[in-house]
Design a protein around this motif. Structure first.
Motif, PDB file in Angstrom:
ATOM      1  N   LEU A  51     -20.878  -7.428  25.509  1.00 52.93           N
ATOM      2  CA  LEU A  51     -21.258  -6.498  26.573  1.00 52.93           C
ATOM      3  C   LEU A  51     -20.035  -5.915  27.269  1.00 52.93           C
ATOM      4  O   LEU A  51     -19.977  -4.717  27.544  1.00 52.93           O
ATOM      5  CB  LEU A  51     -22.127  -7.220  27.604  1.00 52.93           C
ATOM      6  CG  LEU A  51     -23.623  -7.154  27.368  1.00 52.93           C
ATOM      7  CD1 LEU A  51     -24.345  -8.096  28.310  1.00 52.93           C
ATOM      8  CD2 LEU A  51     -24.140  -5.728  27.547  1.00 52.93           C
ATOM      9  N   ALA A  52     -19.052  -6.772  27.542  1.00 53.99           N
ATOM     10  CA  ALA A  52     -17.855  -6.283  28.238  1.00 53.99           C
ATOM     11  C   ALA A  52     -17.179  -5.190  27.412  1.00 53.99           C
ATOM     12  O   ALA A  52     -16.808  -4.131  27.935  1.00 53.99           O
ATOM     13  CB  ALA A  52     -16.897  -7.444  28.492  1.00 53.99           C
ATOM     14  N   GLY A  53     -17.052  -5.432  26.108  1.00 53.61           N
ATOM     15  CA  GLY A  53     -16.430  -4.433  25.236  1.00 53.61           C
ATOM     16  C   GLY A  53     -17.248  -3.150  25.197  1.00 53.61           C
ATOM     17  O   GLY A  53     -16.711  -2.040  25.237  1.00 53.61           O
ATOM     18  N   ALA A  54     -18.569  -3.297  25.152  1.00 51.60           N
ATOM     19  CA  ALA A  54     -19.426  -2.108  25.046  1.00 51.60           C
ATOM     20  C   ALA A  54     -19.460  -1.322  26.358  1.00 51.60           C
ATOM     21  O   ALA A  54     -19.494  -0.088  26.341  1.00 51.60           O
ATOM     22  CB  ALA A  54     -20.837  -2.523  24.637  1.00 51.60           C
ATOM     23  N   VAL A  55     -19.427  -2.023  27.493  1.00 52.97           N
ATOM     24  CA  VAL A  55     -19.470  -1.304  28.779  1.00 52.97           C
ATOM     25  C   VAL A  55     -18.166  -0.530  28.986  1.00 52.97           C
ATOM     26  O   VAL A  55     -18.175   0.620  29.431  1.00 52.97           O
ATOM     27  CB  VAL A  55     -19.748  -2.271  29.959  1.00 52.97           C
ATOM     28  CG1 VAL A  55     -19.629  -1.541  31.297  1.00 52.97           C
ATOM     29  CG2 VAL A  55     -21.138  -2.894  29.838  1.00 52.97           C
ATOM     30  N   ILE A  56     -17.049  -1.137  28.614  1.00 53.81           N
ATOM     31  CA  ILE A  56     -15.781  -0.408  28.800  1.00 53.81           C
ATOM     32  C   ILE A  56     -15.727   0.796  27.851  1.00 53.81           C
ATOM     33  O   ILE A  56     -15.224   1.861  28.207  1.00 53.81           O
ATOM     34  CB  ILE A  56     -14.544  -1.340  28.638  1.00 53.81           C
ATOM     35  CG1 ILE A  56     -13.302  -0.713  29.294  1.00 53.81           C
ATOM     36  CG2 ILE A  56     -14.221  -1.671  27.207  1.00 53.81           C
ATOM     37  CD1 ILE A  56     -13.084  -1.118  30.693  1.00 53.81           C
TER      38      ILE A  56
END
Ligand code: FAD
Length: 273
Positions: A175-180
């Protein structure tokens, strides 16, 4: 079936990976199978984060259970929410009052979010398990950028553009990678008052490394990759409080309008039936 006698009845609760695997294993067995799910679709949960961050649409990760078993005439599908099991009477109880008798029962009801005794945090920091969770999260993420575009107070705008993800297991890391990427690539140049690429994505983990269940070298690789993308990874600091727009961890209070829970799962209530 012999002499018109009823065949052995297998009831499977849950049409997720577990339920479908059981149906596959029972192929060719002399049984009638009924799969019950409270949703009409099988969901490929590993790609939920892509629906939540706009790169996939819901229909790309969900398929009607009925369609998946249409070539298996011995498999019937029931849409219903199971609320209990009568072990002595050998039937499952449905929320609508219905009952389904079984000779053998397979429970494959999966897991749900665990807030470790802080269920009151759930409305502020929702998790990701269902399609509804994913579309609600997508709405929340996109509305934060929209609200930031119109916000003139710099502190409020900063909070709107701060995304906190609690828990650095596979879901939190993805999620962190996708949100950034949503902020820095997908939404780049789409706003006039804000620069979405200036959004902060903060991944908070109580343990000493991300992806704790993987090899240490993979944890190090993942952390470096996330940081290269622009994610701030904060390790070794347990979250002690969550409100509508703050996360308290270590000795700091982070102002974040969007908070996502990816810190733990618990067996479904079926474990207590
Ligand atoms: C965001 C996310 C990312 C993931 N990424 C990966 C990954 O990359 N690789 C990997 O291997 N695993 C991944 N997983 C884990 C994997 O998806 C799960 O391990 C798997 O879905 C579990 O399968 P299951 O059949 O046990 O449960 P589920 O897939 O959760 O299925 C349970 C089914 O039971 C139904 N059900 C539950 N309770 C009831 C009830 N009372 N009445 C009727 N029906 C009911 C539900 O509607 C659901 O359809 C991920 C999970 C998530 C949430």
């Amino acid at each position: 079936m012999t002499n018109g006698a009823q065949r052995h009845r297998v009831v499977i609760i849950g049409g997720g990976f577990g339920g479908l695997a059981a149906i596959e294993k029972l192929k060719g067995a002399d049984v009638d199978i009924t799969v019950i799910d409270r949703r009409n679709h099988h969901l490929f949960q590993p790609l939920l984060y892509q629906v939540a961050t706009t790169s996939l649409s819901p229909s790309e990760i969900a398929w009607p259970i009925r369609m998946l078993v249409k070539h298996r005439p011995e498999v019937a599908t029931v849409l219903g929410n199971v609320t209990g099991i009568d072990k002595a009477g050998q039937f499952v109880e449905l929320e609508d009052g219905g009952r389904l008798p079984f000779d053998s029962l397979i429970i494959a009801t999966g897991a749900r979010h665990a807030y470790f005794g802080h269920d009151d945090w759930e409305p502020f920091a929702p998790g990701l398990k269902t399609l509804e969770d994913a579309t609600a999260m997508r709405r929340r993420l996109l509305l934060a950028f929209e609200a930031a575009e119109r916000e003139t107070d710099p502190d409020k705008r900063r909070a709107l553009l701060t995304f906190a993800i609690i828990g650095a297991g596979p879901t939190g890391v993805e999620l962190a990678g996708a949100v950034i990427e949503l902020a820095r690539i997908t939404l780049k140049n789409e706003f006039r008052s804000i620069h979405p690429e200036e959004a902060r994505v903060i991944l908070i983990e109580a343990g000493p490394r991300v992806l704790a269940n993987f090899r240490e070298s993979l944890s190090t690789y993942a952390k470096t990759a996330l940081e290269r993308l622009g994610v701030e990874v904060h390790l070794g600091q347990a979250v002690t409080d969550v409100t509508a727009d703050t996360v308290t961890y270590g000795d700091q209070v982070l102002h974040a309008h969007t908070i996502i829970w990816a810190a733990g799962v618990l067996a479904s209530p079926a474990a207590k039936w």
